[in-house]
Design a protein around this motif. Structure first.
Motif, PDB file in Angstrom:
ATOM      1  N   LEU A   1       0.826  -1.298   0.053  1.00  0.00           N
ATOM      2  CA  LEU A   1      -0.053   0.067  -0.160  1.00  0.00           C
ATOM      3  C   LEU A   1       0.805   1.263  -0.107  1.00  0.00           C
ATOM      4  O   LEU A   1       0.557   2.058  -0.831  1.00  0.00           O
TER       5      LEU A   1
ATOM      6  N   MET B   1      -6.663   0.874   4.023  1.00  0.00           N
ATOM      7  CA  MET B   1      -5.708   1.998   4.676  1.00  0.00           C
ATOM      8  C   MET B   1      -6.424   2.589   6.172  1.00  0.00           C
ATOM      9  O   MET B   1      -6.030   2.721   6.999  1.00  0.00           O
TER      10      MET B   1
ATOM     11  N   LEU C   1      -7.021  -0.606  -6.909  1.00  0.00           N
ATOM     12  CA  LEU C   1      -6.028  -1.399  -6.112  1.00  0.00           C
ATOM     13  C   LEU C   1      -6.750  -1.892  -4.997  1.00  0.00           C
ATOM     14  O   LEU C   1      -7.393  -1.260  -4.184  1.00  0.00           O
TER      15      LEU C   1
ATOM     16  N   SER D   1       2.423   2.020  -3.320  1.00  0.00           N
ATOM     17  CA  SER D   1       1.251   2.336  -4.201  1.00  0.00           C
ATOM     18  C   SER D   1       0.804   3.625  -4.486  1.00  0.00           C
ATOM     19  O   SER D   1       0.267   3.984  -5.466  1.00  0.00           O
TER      20      SER D   1
ATOM     21  N   LEU E   1      -8.143   0.003  -1.608  1.00  0.00           N
ATOM     22  CA  LEU E   1      -7.072   0.383  -1.019  1.00  0.00           C
ATOM     23  C   LEU E   1      -7.491   1.372  -0.094  1.00  0.00           C
ATOM     24  O   LEU E   1      -7.197   1.640   1.081  1.00  0.00           O
TER      25      LEU E   1
ATOM     26  N   PHE F   1      -7.052  -5.148  -1.877  1.00  0.00           N
ATOM     27  CA  PHE F   1      -6.369  -6.191  -1.179  1.00  0.00           C
ATOM     28  C   PHE F   1      -6.975  -7.344  -0.674  1.00  0.00           C
ATOM     29  O   PHE F   1      -8.135  -7.245  -0.168  1.00  0.00           O
TER      30      PHE F   1
END
Length: 587
Positions: A314, A364, A327, A317, A360, A329
């Motif tokens: 992360l 995050m 993106l 990126s 993402l 995960f």
């Protein structure tokens, strides 16, 4: 290298429309042909093929090139293989060629690509004679077809088995290629021993290194080639070359951690996976994958090590994020990796898991929030402090704005306060200026001249190259445009059939050529009569000479201004320079 004359002859014999239609159905749209781009996912066609100009361009992803470039991009072929493929279609024989990539040569002249290819062939042959290695691969669910697809081989146990493949085991190239280790006392031994061997292939199909996996227990589990003139771990991805077609078709790429994960997924029908090479995901990896796909799914084990690896991915990126691309995960159940999971439950179950991957932004914010006490002011302040170095890296305007909005909401402050504290300028787009009626992008006299030359190369006969002698370094004249103009005059003097997109491939002028070609796709001058084009060219050439003259006079005027004592002649000259000269057309 293949002679440029052969490449130009080839491009004059093939039709790019026919070449593209071998792979992509095209529809006529005026003077051009269009299709949905084969290099990125889209619903509205933005991929244009120009038959008169013999190049393609995608207004969505920026893909651009000649027939040679298309074959390379679509099939993953190297330059030489693409030329050979096209030559075969028109019955041309490619002349004998030298090594395409000189960076693969050692100081002694050894070709490292050839060395690595020989090693790969040796390892594949050794696999045929290693029943225990074959049994291991079968136990992991791999078929012979998949093993051949990835070029899997076996490095036998023993210290100097590569002697059977290389007559000169003491050649420096074996060390330079990362195949052999030389000890302090000069003794040599094979780097890879008793390991399943996975060739690492670059985007042109060249073997650049290896990954070796132990068959049973042992450390390290995976052993990779060292950094060499050909192999840079932080830029390469295992399986990208083999999976390009599947990635393009799926509009998605999965990033996993091991070679066996990539191969096992491909065995199960999921061919759009790649693996990092013993290193964390780097910005270069992300940038490369975003050019290939609309969606990247980072797939990690569900343990602490997997989550740490995901967080590093992360962090690396954030600067590469692009609005409109995703993106995500995915964390597998505890104790599972992609290899074990897909072998146990199959393709459908694995792809169903992909639907539960976290974007993402959610990953995050969830991770950052889990590290603090959100029910206290101190905890929310810590959240804002921890998030700042991450959020401020995001250059994707819309996504960055929405993440900041969500973060501000969690912290209980306004997004305006957050952006002020983070030093983020107001990301709302400024009101657009009303368009000027009939306005067009400013095109310099040099640019106009270049465009007409590309449109009708025969016009080079009307130009006097001596007029450009003083153009370099002249204020108001773009040096790169003069460089391209001079190069075109020289090229077209030799041959007016030269396809400049291919001629300037990998040169300093390639970007400018591409920019001008795209701008000319629908240029109205294409319908002009020959006499009109000649008149326009001479007109633009005169304007270019005037611009050069004006720049030179400005330079001289500045010199005289800075001089303390002017002679009577210089005073007269300076007065004359204060009055602009008009000796020809401007429009």
């Amino acid at each position: 290298m293949i002679p440029q004359s052969f490449i130009q002859d080839l491009l004059n014999r093939v039709d790019i429309v026919g070449v593209v239609e071998r792979y992509v159905p095209l529809k006529r749209a005026g003077a051009n042909f269009v299709a949905c781009c084969p290099f990125h996912s889209e619903k509205t066609p933005s991929f244009t093929v120009s038959q008169p100009k013999q190049f393609y361009h995608c207004f969505g992803c920026g893909a651009h090139g000649t027939a040679v470039g298309f074959v390379m991009e679509y099939t993953g072929a190297g330059f030489i293989d693409a030329v050979k493929d096209l030559a075969q279609t028109v019955g041309m024989q490619v002349p004998e060629i030298k090594s395409e990539r000189p960076r693969g040569k050692t100081e002694e002249g050894d070709d490292l690509y050839a060395v690595l290819l020989t090693a790969a062939q040796h390892y594949r042959q050794q696999l045929k004679n290693a029943p225990h290695a074959i049994a291991y691969l079968k136990h992991r669910g791999l078929s012979g077809e998949i093993a051949r697809h990835f070029g899997i081989g076996y490095a036998p146990d023993g210290w100097q088995n590569l002697q059977a493949a290389f007559p000169d085991y003491h050649a420096k190239a074996l060390v330079a290629a990362g195949l052999v280790i030389q000890g302090d006392e000069g003794k040599r031994y094979d780097r890879f021993r008793d390991r399943i061997m996975f060739p690492i292939v670059d985007q042109r199909g060249y073997i650049i290194g290896f990954g070796g996996r132990v068959l049973d227990q042992g450390e390290p589990k995976y052993l990779n080639s060292p950094e060499t003139p050909l192999f840079e771990k932080g830029r390469e991805l295992y399986g990208l070359y083999q999976g390009r077609r599947a990635i393009r078709d799926a509009g998605r790429v999965i990033v996993v951690e091991g070679y066996m994960d990539v191969v096992a997924l491909a065995q199960s029908g999921i061919g759009y996976a790649v693996a990092t090479l013993g290193t964390a995901t780097t910005p270069a990896h992300v940038q490369k994958l975003l050019r290939q796909s609309e969606e990247i799914v980072f797939c990690f084990d569900g343990d602490d090590a997997g989550r740490r690896a995901a967080w590093r991915a992360l962090e690396n990126s954030l600067e590469q994020l692009v609005d409109g691309k995703q993106l995500l995960f995915l964390f597998l159940p505890q104790g599972e990796d992609p290899d074990t999971y897909v072998r146990k439950l199959g393709k459908d179950a694995f792809e169903k898991l992909l639907g539960a991957a976290l974007p993402l932004s959610q990953f995050m914010l969830r991770e950052l929030s889990s590290r603090v006490e959100l029910n206290t002011h101190e905890g929310r302040a810590r959240l804002l402090q921890d998030a700042k170095p991450l959020v401020t890296q995001i250059k994707a305007r819309f996504l960055g704005r929405m993440i900041r909005q969500s973060l501000a909401q969690i912290a209980g402050i306004t997004v305006q306060d957050l952006e002020r504290e983070y030093g983020v300028k107001d990301s709302r787009p400024a009101p657009a200026a009303p368009p000027r009626s009939g306005s067009a992008p400013v095109r310099t006299p040099a640019r106009k001249t270049i465009e007409l030359l590309i449109l009708r190369p025969e016009l080079h006969q009307l130009a006097n190259r001596n007029d450009l002698l003083d153009a370099r370094g002249t204020p108001g004249i773009k040096p790169e445009e003069i460089a391209l103009l001079e190069a075109l005059l020289e090229v077209f003097a030799a041959s007016t059939t030269t396809k400049i997109g291919e001629y300037f491939r990998d040169s300093d002028l390639e970007k400018l050529v591409r920019e001008i070609e795209v701008a000319m796709l629908n240029r109205p001058e294409a319908s002009f009569q020959e006499d009109e084009l000649k008149e326009q060219f001479l007109h633009d050439w005169d304007n270019l000479k005037l611009a050069i003259g004006a720049g030179l006079r400005g330079m001289r005027r500045k010199v005289l201004q800075e001089k303390q004592n002017l002679s009577p002649e210089e005073q007269s000259e300076y007065k004359a320079l204060l009055h602009p000269q008009r000796t020809g057309p401007v429009k």
